[in-house]
Design an enzyme around this catalytic site. Structure first.
Site, mmCIF file in Angstrom:
data_model
loop_
_atom_site.group_PDB
_atom_site.id
_atom_site.type_symbol
_atom_site.label_atom_id
_atom_site.label_comp_id
_atom_site.label_asym_id
_atom_site.label_seq_id
_atom_site.Cartn_x
_atom_site.Cartn_y
_atom_site.Cartn_z
ATOM 1 N N HIS A 95 38.598 -0.749 58.493
ATOM 2 C CA HIS A 95 37.846 -0.092 57.422
ATOM 3 C C HIS A 95 37.860 1.414 57.671
ATOM 4 O O HIS A 95 37.659 1.859 58.805
ATOM 5 C CB HIS A 95 36.407 -0.629 57.385
ATOM 6 C CG HIS A 95 35.625 -0.073 56.246
ATOM 7 N ND1 HIS A 95 35.839 -0.459 54.942
ATOM 8 C CD2 HIS A 95 34.657 0.876 56.198
ATOM 9 C CE1 HIS A 95 35.036 0.217 54.146
ATOM 10 N NE2 HIS A 95 34.306 1.040 54.892
ATOM 11 N N ASP A 128 32.356 -5.780 55.609
ATOM 12 C CA ASP A 128 32.615 -4.708 56.585
ATOM 13 C C ASP A 128 31.543 -4.689 57.679
ATOM 14 O O ASP A 128 30.937 -3.651 57.971
ATOM 15 C CB ASP A 128 32.676 -3.344 55.866
ATOM 16 C CG ASP A 128 33.806 -3.287 54.838
ATOM 17 O OD1 ASP A 128 34.862 -3.907 55.078
ATOM 18 O OD2 ASP A 128 33.631 -2.624 53.800
ATOM 19 N N ARG A 169 36.743 -18.398 44.408
ATOM 20 C CA ARG A 169 37.033 -17.913 45.756
ATOM 21 C C ARG A 169 37.373 -19.052 46.734
ATOM 22 O O ARG A 169 38.310 -18.970 47.515
ATOM 23 C CB ARG A 169 35.821 -17.124 46.268
ATOM 24 C CG ARG A 169 36.089 -16.290 47.507
ATOM 25 C CD ARG A 169 34.850 -15.492 47.914
ATOM 26 N NE ARG A 169 34.303 -14.710 46.823
ATOM 27 C CZ ARG A 169 34.807 -13.543 46.409
ATOM 28 N NH1 ARG A 169 35.852 -13.028 47.010
ATOM 29 N NH2 ARG A 169 34.245 -12.897 45.415
ATOM 30 N N ASN A 226 49.042 -0.165 56.949
ATOM 31 C CA ASN A 226 48.534 -0.677 58.234
ATOM 32 C C ASN A 226 49.384 -1.836 58.739
ATOM 33 O O ASN A 226 49.676 -1.929 59.932
ATOM 34 C CB ASN A 226 47.062 -1.084 58.095
ATOM 35 C CG ASN A 226 46.148 0.107 58.282
ATOM 36 O OD1 ASN A 226 46.005 0.633 59.375
ATOM 37 N ND2 ASN A 226 45.547 0.561 57.188
ATOM 38 N N MET A 285 41.652 -6.566 49.703
ATOM 39 C CA MET A 285 40.469 -6.116 48.987
ATOM 40 C C MET A 285 39.773 -7.272 48.281
ATOM 41 O O MET A 285 39.593 -7.261 47.059
ATOM 42 C CB MET A 285 40.853 -5.005 48.003
ATOM 43 C CG MET A 285 41.550 -3.834 48.674
ATOM 44 S SD MET A 285 40.740 -3.267 50.181
ATOM 45 C CE MET A 285 39.969 -1.786 49.574
ATOM 46 N N GLU A 327 43.928 5.109 61.622
ATOM 47 C CA GLU A 327 43.942 3.660 61.370
ATOM 48 C C GLU A 327 45.185 3.017 61.985
ATOM 49 O O GLU A 327 45.120 1.940 62.587
ATOM 50 C CB GLU A 327 43.924 3.382 59.858
ATOM 51 C CG GLU A 327 42.628 3.742 59.172
ATOM 52 C CD GLU A 327 42.616 3.279 57.716
ATOM 53 O OE1 GLU A 327 42.985 2.133 57.443
ATOM 54 O OE2 GLU A 327 42.242 4.090 56.850
HETATM 55 C C1 GAR Z 1 43.109 1.277 54.392
HETATM 56 O O1 GAR Z 1 42.584 2.578 54.359
HETATM 57 C C2 GAR Z 1 42.063 0.295 54.884
HETATM 58 O O2 GAR Z 1 41.249 0.827 55.898
HETATM 59 C C3 GAR Z 1 41.273 0.039 53.617
HETATM 60 O O3 GAR Z 1 42.246 -0.073 52.623
HETATM 61 C C4 GAR Z 1 43.361 0.768 52.970
HETATM 62 C C5 GAR Z 1 44.614 -0.060 52.892
HETATM 63 O O4 GAR Z 1 45.738 0.753 53.124
HETATM 64 N N1 GAR Z 1 40.474 -1.137 53.730
HETATM 65 C C6 GAR Z 1 39.219 -1.231 53.258
HETATM 66 O O5 GAR Z 1 38.665 -0.347 52.643
HETATM 67 C C7 GAR Z 1 38.536 -2.553 53.566
HETATM 68 N N2 GAR Z 1 37.140 -2.506 53.262
HETATM 69 P P1 GAR Z 1 47.114 0.104 53.502
HETATM 70 O O6 GAR Z 1 47.391 -0.951 52.428
HETATM 71 O O7 GAR Z 1 48.084 1.238 53.414
HETATM 72 O O8 GAR Z 1 47.000 -0.504 54.867
#
Ligand code: GAR
Length: 212
Positions: free
Chosen positions: A118, A154, A74, A23, A99, A183
């Site tokens: 998400h 989320d 955190r 992304n 994450m 996405e």
């Molecule tokens: C993506 O699918 C994003 O939507 C998800 O992690 C992936 C990261 O992919 N995010 C979540 O699930 C957040 N709750 P990427 O590192 O290739 O962008």
């Protein structure tokens, strides 16, 4: 209320990621191709040392930072992120596969200035493995959501969603891949809308302001 864009000053993004970074790379490519005028990536931050997205950012010559979050409280970790984002004069924080839950202090430091993507049509299937959750549930329509981040997982006001049908031939993997294509379109579109500033947030509702 949205931002008031300043045509002389690009909107500076701070990207937070933990993994692959596709992304982030889609946003970076769209900036390069002129699809996000007046937007620039100020810094890419990872909380995982060997995140492929972090090396990809270095390869692109972008400023990067690593703050390993494992085993750290955190609030301490997030305090480091806040000061890094401030050092780079970040206007908008984009979570791109980051994450880790953000602390209330982080949310408060960037009010309505944090976006997340998400891979489900929220409020369905928050949390981990959203695509697998959707597939296992047997939904016929799946997709992705870009939203402002609040203190819940989320959860914040939705900027936009993109939906696709779940095909008879899909498995969770093929469904994830087709959602990912959406996405990559959705995140750039959401950043563009926020950068344009022509919106208001009323409760949970993101509302595009009518243009004259
Ligand atoms: C993506 O699918 C994003 O939507 C998800 O992690 C992936 C990261 O992919 N995010 C979540 O699930 C957040 N709750 P990427 O590192 O290739 O962008």
């Amino acid at each position: 209320m949205g931002t008031t864009p300043n045509p002389n000053q690009p909107l500076r993004l701070g990207i937070l990621l933990s993994g692959r970074g596709s992304n982030f790379l889609a946003i970076a490519r769209n900036i390069r191709e002129g699809k996000l005028p007046n937007v620039e990536i100020a810094v890419v931050i990872s909380n995982v040392a060997d995140a492929p997205g972090l090396s990809a950012a270095k390869d692109l010559g972008l400023p990067t930072a690593l703050y390993v979050s494992k085993a750290r409280p955190r609030a301490d970790h997030d305090a480091d992120l806040i000061s890094c984002l401030r050092d780079y004069n970040v206007d908008l924080v984009c979570l791109a596969g980051y994450m880790r839950l953000l602390s209330p202090g982080f949310i408060a430091a960037f009010p309505n200035r944090i976006l997340n993507i998400h891979p489900s049509l929220l409020p369905a299937f928050p949390g981990l493995d959203a695509q697998q959750q959707a597939f296992d549930y047997g939904v016929k329509v799946a997709g992705c959501t870009v939203h402002f981040v609040d203190e819940h997982l989320d959860h914040g006001a939705i900027i936009l969603q993109r939906a696709i049908p779940v095909l008879e031939s899909d498995d969770a993997h093929s469904l994830s891949e087709r959602i990912l294509v959406e996405e990559h379109i959705a995140y750039t579109e959401a950043v563009s809308r926020v950068a344009g500033g022509e919106y208001e947030i009323q409760g949970r509702r993101y509302i595009k302001r009518a243009t004259a």
